[in-house]
Scaffold this motif. Structure first.
Motif, PDB file in Angstrom:
ATOM      1  N   LEU A 119       0.817  -1.228   0.000  1.00  0.00           N
ATOM      2  CA  LEU A 119       0.000   0.000   0.000  1.00  0.00           C
ATOM      3  C   LEU A 119       0.842   1.267   0.000  1.00  0.00           C
ATOM      4  CD1 LEU A 119      -3.052   0.959   0.278  1.00  0.00           C
ATOM      5  CD2 LEU A 119      -2.435   1.440   2.641  1.00  0.00           C
ATOM      6  N   ALA A 120       0.812   1.985  -1.137  1.00  0.00           N
ATOM      7  CA  ALA A 120       1.380   3.338  -1.167  1.00  0.00           C
ATOM      8  C   ALA A 120       0.260   4.359  -1.034  1.00  0.00           C
ATOM      9  CB  ALA A 120       2.145   3.563  -2.467  1.00  0.00           C
ATOM     10  N   ASN A 121      -0.877   4.047  -1.653  1.00  0.00           N
ATOM     11  CA  ASN A 121      -2.016   4.969  -1.718  1.00  0.00           C
ATOM     12  C   ASN A 121      -2.643   5.145  -0.318  1.00  0.00           C
ATOM     13  OD1 ASN A 121      -5.393   4.726  -2.759  1.00  0.00           O
ATOM     14  ND2 ASN A 121      -4.142   6.519  -3.069  1.00  0.00           N
ATOM     15  N   LYS A 122      -2.028   6.036   0.477  1.00  0.00           N
ATOM     16  CA  LYS A 122      -2.465   6.207   1.872  1.00  0.00           C
ATOM     17  C   LYS A 122      -3.884   6.727   1.970  1.00  0.00           C
ATOM     18  CE  LYS A 122       1.013   9.016   1.842  1.00  0.00           C
ATOM     19  NZ  LYS A 122       2.234   9.592   2.348  1.00  0.00           N
ATOM     20  N   GLU A 123      -4.342   7.471   0.910  1.00  0.00           N
ATOM     21  CA  GLU A 123      -5.698   8.019   0.941  1.00  0.00           C
ATOM     22  C   GLU A 123      -6.737   6.910   1.112  1.00  0.00           C
ATOM     23  OE1 GLU A 123      -3.377   8.674  -1.364  1.00  0.00           O
ATOM     24  OE2 GLU A 123      -3.308  10.809  -1.871  1.00  0.00           O
ATOM     25  N   THR A 124      -6.413   5.695   0.665  1.00  0.00           N
ATOM     26  CA  THR A 124      -7.320   4.554   0.838  1.00  0.00           C
ATOM     27  C   THR A 124      -7.666   4.362   2.320  1.00  0.00           C
ATOM     28  OG1 THR A 124      -6.549   3.422  -1.123  1.00  0.00           O
ATOM     29  CG2 THR A 124      -7.440   2.042   0.577  1.00  0.00           C
ATOM     30  N   LEU A 125      -6.652   4.454   3.176  1.00  0.00           N
ATOM     31  CA  LEU A 125      -6.911   4.263   4.610  1.00  0.00           C
ATOM     32  C   LEU A 125      -7.488   5.524   5.241  1.00  0.00           C
ATOM     33  CD1 LEU A 125      -3.864   2.104   5.766  1.00  0.00           C
ATOM     34  CD2 LEU A 125      -6.223   1.387   5.389  1.00  0.00           C
ATOM     35  N   VAL A 126      -7.161   6.689   4.686  1.00  0.00           N
ATOM     36  CA  VAL A 126      -7.723   7.932   5.216  1.00  0.00           C
ATOM     37  C   VAL A 126      -9.238   7.950   4.966  1.00  0.00           C
ATOM     38  CG1 VAL A 126      -7.722  10.461   4.996  1.00  0.00           C
ATOM     39  CG2 VAL A 126      -5.561   9.202   4.918  1.00  0.00           C
ATOM     40  N   VAL A 127      -9.628   7.527   3.777  1.00  0.00           N
ATOM     41  CA  VAL A 127     -11.048   7.557   3.411  1.00  0.00           C
ATOM     42  C   VAL A 127     -11.808   6.400   4.057  1.00  0.00           C
ATOM     43  CG1 VAL A 127     -12.658   7.274   1.471  1.00  0.00           C
ATOM     44  CG2 VAL A 127     -10.615   8.693   1.202  1.00  0.00           C
ATOM     45  N   ALA A 128     -11.247   5.194   3.988  1.00  0.00           N
ATOM     46  CA  ALA A 128     -12.028   3.991   4.282  1.00  0.00           C
ATOM     47  C   ALA A 128     -11.250   3.025   5.165  1.00  0.00           C
ATOM     48  CB  ALA A 128     -12.402   3.316   2.960  1.00  0.00           C
TER      49      ALA A 128
END
Ligand code: NDP
Ligand code: MG
Length: 387
Positions: A119-128
């Motif tokens: 996981l590089a796309n940290k926004e994934t965890l920020v959003v969901a």
């Protein structure tokens, strides 16, 4: 042989991942490579890495690729094409390296298939974060951090009991504007903001690093990856970017992971975890490293970090709204519609206007994202009219 699909292959992380694979991972077969628009680079990557297939989000770019490439494998189109590439049954590992909210659904699709997520796309965890980590647990889909700070924490806690961690300290370079006064900050241009002092990255994360929102996102990311409460996650500014994060244990011991600022190392570690395999990547030059500095972040000058902590503590959809408002504010800044110092105002006003509550389903999060983008765009327009 392991099959790896790269979501966002033409970006900064995607390109570095392919470099790492070419240099150190002959055992990896490339599944799909995906892009938004950059089909020139995708065509070169196809030539060199011979993936099973490609997926191109933009329809126009898809048509261009179709016209110009003789690639024989599957060529998928649109966000459905990206989703299908993420959910491909033969993926063992999916590197989530798209940017922003667009990465959420493909990452979830890969989890539903039980793939390992780098996981590089940290926004994934920020959003969901709740939805993603819950589904990953249920599907037995490991999530391995690529973000350098979280890779550092992972490396420090290997073989440890997470219960013995008292707190973690994420290091932040402080960005290019660390020493500027509030007046100076108001005038910084996108060109200046895009010059990060220690890391070379995509435009969105570079602006997030300059506002410290990137560090705020990383606090939220650490919460979901390691199950730590907000008060167990601290931030220290460390301008040299050599110490990538620290873990304080309950017995008083502290572990840190050090390395030159080069994303190829955390990418490589995510591909070899929990083993280590040799590389020729740059080593720290101890002779020229005369000091390591640490200082408290200034949340008065960089309020995005405070906003991220507040959204994490508020819970529910607050962090999804935080992310959407940030995406709109950063885009408006890059288009020179608002000042650098207006970015946190847009985000705070969006959070105040929406007062987000519980949201755990994907549909509810998508709806909050849509609402927050709409609200933040209206707030941007009000700021533009005032100037
Ligand atoms: P880039 O902007 O360099 O690359 C993003 C990639 O995603 C590109 O391949 C881009 O295609 C693709 N993409 C963008 N939007 C869409 C979309 N709507 N649909 C499909 N594909 C899309 O970003 P980075 O590589 O810098 O960052 C990627 C992620 O990794 C971010 O979440 C960032 O926060 C995180 N990260 C990055 C680090 C870094 O050093 N760069 C460090 C730690 C984390 P195209 O090329 O056509 O634009
Ligand atoms: Mg980081």
């Amino acid at each position: 042989m392991k099959t790896l699909t790269i979501l966002g292959a033409t970006g900064s992380i995607g390109r570095q991942a392919l470099d790492v694979i070419a240099a150190y991972h002959p055992e990896i077969r490339i599944g799909f490579l995906t892009t938004n628009t950059n089909v020139e680079l995708l065509a070169q990557q196809v030539e060199r890495f011979r993936p099973y297939g490609v997926a191109i989000c933009s329809e126009e770019a898809y048509c261009q690729f179709r016209r110009s490439s003789s690639f024989q494998g599957p060529v998928l189109c649109g966000s459905e094409g990206i989703l299908a590439a993420a959910a491909w049954a033969e993926n063992d590992i999916v590197l989530a390296a798209m940017v922003g909210f667009a990465g959420v659904e493909p990452t979830l699709a890969a989890i539903e298939r039980g793939a390992t997520i780098a996981l590089a796309n940290k926004e994934t965890l920020v959003v969901a974060g709740e939805l993603i980590t819950e589904r990953a647990r249920e599907r037995g889909s490991p999530i391995l951090a690529v973000d350098s700070e979280h890779s550092a924490i992972l490396q420090c806690i290997v073989g440890e009991n997470i219960e013995s961690v008292e707190r973690v300290i994420l290091t932040a370079s402080g960005g290019p504007f660390r020493g500027l006064s509030p007046h100076e900050l108001a005038c910084v241009t996108p060109e200046q903001a895009l010059q990060h002092p220690t890391w070379s990255m995509g435009a969105k994360i570079t602006i997030d690093s300059a506002t410290l929102m990137n560090k705020g996102f990383e606090v939220i990311e650490a919460h979901w990856l390691f199950g730590l409460a907000a008060e167990q996650i601290a931030v220290l500014v460390h301008p040299q970017s050599i110490v990538h994060s620290l873990v304080e244990f309950r017995d008083g011991s502290v572990k840190a992971q050090l390395g030159v600022p080069d994303m190829r190392l955390p990418i490589h570690y995510a591909l070899t975890y929990p083993q280590r395999q040799p590389t020729e990547l740059p080593r720290i030059s101890w002779q020229s490293l005369s000091r390591l500095d640490f200082e408290q972040p200034d949340v008065a000058r960089f309020p995005c970090l405070r906003l991220a902590y507040e959204a994490l503590v508020a819970g529910g959809a607050a962090t999804a709204v935080l992310n959407a408002a940030d995406e709109i504010a950063v885009a408006a800044y890059l288009q020179r519609q608002i000042a650098f110092t207006t970015i946190p105002h847009v985000i705070e006003q969006t959070l105040d206007a929406i007062a987000p509550s519980e949201a755990t389903s994907l549909e509810a999060l998508i709806e909050y994202d849509r609402l927050a983008r709409h609200t933040a765009s209206q707030i941007v327009s009000q700021h533009v009219q005032r100037t």
